[in-house]
Design a protein around this motif. Structure first.
Motif, PDB file in Angstrom:
ATOM      1  N   SER A 227      11.495   5.287  -2.366  1.00 49.41           N
ATOM      2  CA  SER A 227      11.288   6.226  -3.470  1.00 49.41           C
ATOM      3  C   SER A 227      10.001   7.007  -3.228  1.00 49.41           C
ATOM      4  O   SER A 227       9.089   6.545  -2.542  1.00 49.41           O
ATOM      5  N   ILE A 228       9.945   8.190  -3.817  1.00 50.73           N
ATOM      6  CA  ILE A 228       8.821   9.107  -3.585  1.00 50.73           C
ATOM      7  C   ILE A 228       8.222   9.526  -4.913  1.00 50.73           C
ATOM      8  O   ILE A 228       8.954   9.932  -5.831  1.00 50.73           O
ATOM      9  N   PHE A 229       6.917   9.417  -5.013  1.00 50.19           N
ATOM     10  CA  PHE A 229       6.221   9.956  -6.177  1.00 50.19           C
ATOM     11  C   PHE A 229       5.473  11.212  -5.747  1.00 50.19           C
ATOM     12  O   PHE A 229       4.832  11.238  -4.695  1.00 50.19           O
ATOM     13  N   LEU A 230       5.550  12.249  -6.572  1.00 48.10           N
ATOM     14  CA  LEU A 230       4.962  13.547  -6.235  1.00 48.10           C
ATOM     15  C   LEU A 230       4.142  14.073  -7.401  1.00 48.10           C
ATOM     16  O   LEU A 230       4.614  14.099  -8.545  1.00 48.10           O
ATOM     17  N   SER A 231       2.904  14.475  -7.124  1.00 43.25           N
ATOM     18  CA  SER A 231       2.049  15.137  -8.115  1.00 43.25           C
ATOM     19  C   SER A 231       1.743  16.555  -7.641  1.00 43.25           C
ATOM     20  O   SER A 231       1.460  16.783  -6.457  1.00 43.25           O
TER      21      SER A 231
ATOM     22  N   SER B 134       0.851  -1.173   0.000  1.00 42.80           N
ATOM     23  CA  SER B 134       0.000   0.000   0.000  1.00 42.80           C
ATOM     24  C   SER B 134       0.901   1.242   0.000  1.00 42.80           C
ATOM     25  O   SER B 134       2.076   1.165  -0.363  1.00 42.80           O
ATOM     26  N   PHE B 135       0.342   2.367   0.428  1.00 43.95           N
ATOM     27  CA  PHE B 135       1.082   3.620   0.355  1.00 43.95           C
ATOM     28  C   PHE B 135       0.885   4.475   1.598  1.00 43.95           C
ATOM     29  O   PHE B 135      -0.165   4.440   2.234  1.00 43.95           O
ATOM     30  N   LEU B 136       1.939   5.223   1.924  1.00 46.99           N
ATOM     31  CA  LEU B 136       1.789   6.375   2.805  1.00 46.99           C
ATOM     32  C   LEU B 136       1.502   7.555   1.892  1.00 46.99           C
ATOM     33  O   LEU B 136       2.209   7.769   0.907  1.00 46.99           O
ATOM     34  N   SER B 137       0.451   8.284   2.181  1.00 44.04           N
ATOM     35  CA  SER B 137       0.030   9.387   1.323  1.00 44.04           C
ATOM     36  C   SER B 137       0.006  10.686   2.117  1.00 44.04           C
ATOM     37  O   SER B 137      -0.515  10.727   3.234  1.00 44.04           O
ATOM     38  N   ILE B 138       0.580  11.721   1.539  1.00 47.40           N
ATOM     39  CA  ILE B 138       0.610  13.040   2.182  1.00 47.40           C
ATOM     40  C   ILE B 138       0.048  14.056   1.203  1.00 47.40           C
ATOM     41  O   ILE B 138       0.545  14.198   0.085  1.00 47.40           O
ATOM     42  N   HIS B 139      -1.015  14.747   1.600  1.00 44.41           N
ATOM     43  CA  HIS B 139      -1.557  15.847   0.809  1.00 44.41           C
ATOM     44  C   HIS B 139      -1.172  17.159   1.493  1.00 44.41           C
ATOM     45  O   HIS B 139      -1.454  17.347   2.676  1.00 44.41           O
TER      46      HIS B 139
ATOM     47  N   THR C 194       4.400   7.196  -1.123  1.00 42.51           N
ATOM     48  CA  THR C 194       5.532   6.282  -1.112  1.00 42.51           C
ATOM     49  C   THR C 194       5.047   4.937  -0.580  1.00 42.51           C
ATOM     50  O   THR C 194       4.107   4.878   0.224  1.00 42.51           O
ATOM     51  N   THR C 195       5.662   3.854  -1.044  1.00 42.31           N
ATOM     52  CA  THR C 195       5.168   2.530  -0.663  1.00 42.31           C
ATOM     53  C   THR C 195       5.340   2.279   0.833  1.00 42.31           C
ATOM     54  O   THR C 195       6.306   2.715   1.454  1.00 42.31           O
ATOM     55  N   SER C 196       4.372   1.559   1.394  1.00 42.84           N
ATOM     56  CA  SER C 196       4.371   1.241   2.820  1.00 42.84           C
ATOM     57  C   SER C 196       3.485   0.017   3.021  1.00 42.84           C
ATOM     58  O   SER C 196       2.464  -0.125   2.351  1.00 42.84           O
TER      59      SER C 196
END
Length: 615
Positions: free
Chosen positions: A447-451, A410-415, A472-474
Motif C-alpha cells: 500500500s502507498i501513502f501520499l501527501s 520502516s518505510f521507503l520514502s520518495i520526495h 510505503t512500508t519496507s
C-alpha cells in the motif's frame, strides 16, 4: 501515519538535512577541527562554550553569546554528508546539574521538555543533528521545503483536550498559523472503491454508507463506539496515568468517563467492528483506516488509539502548519529556551550513565559527560535499552515488552518535486492507494501513502510546482547485504515501480512531470534518526489486549524515563505528544514540582506493572 527521511545523491547518497535559516551562506559548517568562518561562535574552552540563552535561529530567533551577545541573522541551507560523531560545545561536568536531560528533539521529547520547563524545571535537550524535530523535521532542496515525514497533523485544532500540539505550543507562548484540510485522506482501494474522509463527520458517514447501504447500521454503531471513547478522553485533563493523585482526582470528577476508558483499554478496533459489521469489504476498509494509524490491521490496533484518530480528524480537523511541519519543532525549541532551559545541537549521546542503579547523566561521543537528576530518552525502547544503556541483561519489564512487541516496519520514502499541471485542480492533500488485493495491505510495498502539502500551502514549492511525498512500508532486511552500487540501483528500481503505480492509478504523465526526486530507505531512517532498524515504534507479535502491554514513561532504572512512540499510547503525532505530556507530569512529580504521594506512587506503579503482565 509514521514518518521517514531520505537519501540524496549529493555529496554522497545519503542525507540532505537543512534548515530554513541556520547559517549564513558566507560561513562554512565546521567539522570538529575546522572553523566555519565565524570564530566567535566556536567555543575555545568549556567556560566559553555557546550557551543557547537564545537558540540557533530556525526562522524564529537569533543566536547570541551570553556575554558578548552579537546578533546574527542566519540564513542558509545545511548539507550534512556524514554522521556527526562528536561535539565540542557540550560537556559540563557535575558543576552544572540539570533537573532533566532529554535525549533527542522529536515531538515527544520536545513536548516533555517544554512542559517541564513551564513547571519551573531546568531542562537540557541534546540533539544529534543541527535542527530539531527528528522524524517531524524538514529540509530544503532547490526551492522545495519538504516535510521529513507525514503531513497529516492531528492535535492541532483550537478546541477540546486532545489538541495536544496546540496546547504544547501555547504553554510556551507560541502559536502557529494553520490551514484547515477539507479532508483527511482519499482512499483508492480494490474493486475501484473510492472513499474520501471529509472533515465533517456527517459527510464522511454519508459517503461511506452510500457505498455500503446494507451496513449503514453497523457502520453507525462502530463509529459511535469510537465517538464514545473519544468523548471520554476529550473530557479529561490529560496527565500521567502513573501519578495517583491526578488519576484518582480525575476518577472522582469523571467516573463514567474513566470507567469507559478502562473498559476499552484491553480491546482492539477489529473486535469491536466485528460485533456490528459483517461485510468483509467494510471490515477491510476499517483495516485500512487502522493501518494508517498503527501500520497494522484493525484486529491488532487498540480501540483507544483508533478512536483518538478516527474522531479527532472530524472534531478538531486536520490542520496544516503554514510553512511546513518542521515549524512545530522549531517553535517548541524556541519556547523551551524562552522558558530558561536549553537545547544543544550536534550533541551525540552515546550512553546513559547509571550509578547505584539510578540514571544520573549521559556521555557524549566526544567523551564529555553531563549530569542531571533525571534522564528522559526520546529514543525507541530498543535503542534506549540496547544501545544507550550498557547492561548485560534487560530489566524484566523490558524483556516482557520485547516478547509482546516487535519493531514495526520502516518505510521507503520518495520526495518528488513535480510540475503542477500534472495534478487535477480538485486533488486532495492526502491519498492512500491499495489497488488490487486487500491481502496486500500489510505486505511491504503493498500500500502507498501520499501527501501533497502544496495543495494546502503553495509556498512550500517554487511557483508552478507541487510536492509529492510518497511512502510505503519496507523492512531493513530488504536493503542489507549488497554493494553501494546495487543499493543505489535497487532504490531507483523500487521507487520507479511505486511512481508507475501512482501514474497509472492517479496522475497520468506523472513521470514526465518530475523535476526533483529523493529516495530514502530504512537504512536512512536508522542512520540519521537513530532508530533501531529504522522502526517507527512497536508492533504486536500476536493479537494484543488493547493497550495493556504498552509501557508507560517510567522504567526499571531509577531516574530514567522514556517518551515517544514506543511508550503508551503508541505511534502518531497526537500519541507521542500525549506521551510527552504524561512524562513531564510524572517527572515533575518526582522533582517535587507537582503533588506527590510516595506510598500511593509505589502502589500504583506495582498495580500498573501487574496489569501489563495480563497482556
Amino acid at each position: 501515519m509514521s514518518t521517514s527521511i531520505f537519501e540524496t545523491p549529493l555529496p554522497r547518497s545519503d542525507l540532505f538535512l537543512c534548515s530554513n535559516s541556520l547559517l549564513s551562506q558566507s560561513y562554512k559548517l565546521f567539522d570538529n577541527s575546522r572553523s566555519f568562518g565565524l570564530k566567535s561562535l566556536r567555543p575555545r574552552c568549556q567556560k566559553d562554550r555557546i550557551l543557547y540563552s537564545k537558540p540557533l535561529n530556525f526562522g524564529f530567533c537569533r543566536v547570541s553569546r551570553r556575554k558578548r551577545k552579537p546578533d546574527f541573522v542566519l540564513n542558509s541551507v545545511l548539507s550534512v554528508d556524514k554522521e556527526l560523531e562528536s561535539d565540542e560545545s557540550v560537556g559540563l561536568g557535575r558543576s552544572r546539574e540539570y533537573d532533566a536531560i532529554v535525549i533527542g528533539s522529536g515531538i515527544g521529547g520536545l513536548v516533555a521538555a517544554t512542559q517541564l520547563a513551564v513547571k519551573g524545571a531546568k531542562v537540557l535537550v541534546l540533539e544529534k543533528y543541527l535542527i530539531p524535530g527528528g522524524s517531524s523535521g524538514y529540509y530544503e532542496r532547490d526551492g522545495f521545503t519538504f516535510d521529513v515525514g507525514s503531513s497529516v497533523m492531528f492535535g492541532f485544532s483550537d478546541k477540546g483536550n486532545l489538541n495536544l500540539i496546540t496546547q504544547a505550543l501555547a504553554a510556551v507562548g507560541c502559536k502557529m498559523e494553520v490551514i484547515p484540510d477539507p479532508s483527511t485522506v482519499h482512499f483508492h482501494l480494490p474493486s475501484n472503491l473510492s472513499v474520501r474522509v471529509h472533515r465533517e463527520y456527517n459527510e464522511f458517514f454519508s459517503e461511506l454508507t452510500s457505498k455500503f447501504p446494507h451496513e449503514k447500521e453497523g457502520i453507525f454503531k462502530f463509529y459511535g463506539e469510537c465517538w464514545k471513547i473519544f468523548n471520554a478522553l476529550n473530557s479529561l485533563e490529560l496527565k500521567s496515568l502513573e501519578e495517583p493523585i491526578y488519576l484518582f482526582g480525575q476518577f472522582f470528577k469523571k467516573p463514567m468517563e474513566c470507567l469507559t476508558l478502562a473498559y476499552y483499554l484491553p480491546q482492539n478496533a477489529g473486535d469491536i467492528a466485528r460485533k456490528f459489521i459483517k461485510d468483509p469489504e467494510v471490515l477491510s476498509f476499517i483495516d485500512a483506516e487502522c493501518f494508517i494509524v498503527s501500520t497494522v490491521n484493525a484486529l491488532k490496533t487498540p480501540m483507544i488509539n483508533a478512536s483518538m484518530v478516527l474522531c479527532d480528524r472530524h472534531y478538531g480537523g486536520i490542520n496544516y502548519p503554514v510553512g511546513g511541519v518542521g515549524g512545530i519543532a522549531k517553535s517548541l525549541a524556541k519556547g523551551l529556551v524562552d522558558q530558561g532551559s536549553e537545547i544543544q545541537y550536534k550533541a551525540n549521546v552515546k550512553s546513559i550513565i547509571v550509578e547505584n542503579g539510578k540514571a544520573v547523566g549521559v556521555r557524549l561521543a566526544n567523551g564529555n559527560e553531563i549530569f542531571a537528576k533525571n534522564i528522559i530518552s526520546n529514543a525507541t525502547r530498543w535503542d534506549t535499552f540496547g544501545k544507550l544503556l550498557k547492561q548485560d541483561e534487560l530489566p524484566k519489564e523490558e524483556e516482557n515488552f520485547q516478547k509482546l512487541y516487535i519493531k514495526a516496519p520502516s518505510f521507503l520514502s520518495i520526495h518528488l518535486g513535480v510540475k503542477s499541471d500534472v495534478l487535477p485542480p480538485d486533488t486532495d492533500c492526502h491519498h492512500f492507494v491499495l489497488e488490487d488485493d486487500w491481502s496486500n495491505l500489510e505486505v511491504p510495498y503493498g500500500s502507498i501513502f501520499l501527501s501533497i502539502p502544496t495543495v494546502l500551502d503553495s509556498s512550500l514549492a517554487p511557483e508552478g510546482n507541487h510536492i509529492l511525498h510518497i511512502f510505503t512500508t519496507s523492512s531493513i532486511e530488504d536493503w542489507q547485504g549488497m554493494s553501494q552500487k546495487d543499493y543505489e540501483k535497487k532504490k531507483e528500481l523500487v521507487a520507479d515501480e511505486i511512481i508507475s503505480r501512482l501514474e497509472k492509478k492517479l496522475f497520468p504523465g506523472l513521470r514526465s512531470s518530475i523535476v526533483l526526486k529523493e529516495v530514502g530507505t530504512p537504512k536512512t531512517h536508522r542512520r540519521y534518526l537513530a532508530r533501531d532498524s529504522g522502526t517507527y515504534g512497536p508492533m504486536p507479535q500476536g493479537t494484543p489486549k488493547g493497550l495493556l502491554g504498552m509501557p508507560f514513561n517510567t522504567t526499571a532504572i531509577g531516574g530514567l524515563y522514556c517518551v515517544g512512540d514506543s511508550c503508551f499510547p503508541g505511534q502518531g503525532v497526537i500519541a507521542v505528544a500525549f506521551s510527552g505530556v504524561m512524562c513531564a507530569h510524572r517527572v515533575a512529580a518526582d522533582l517535587g514540582l507537582e503533588q506527590k504521594s510516595p506510598i500511593l506512587d509505589a502502589a500504583l506503579l506495582r498495580l500498573l506493572g501487574w496489569f501489563r503482565t495480563l497482556a
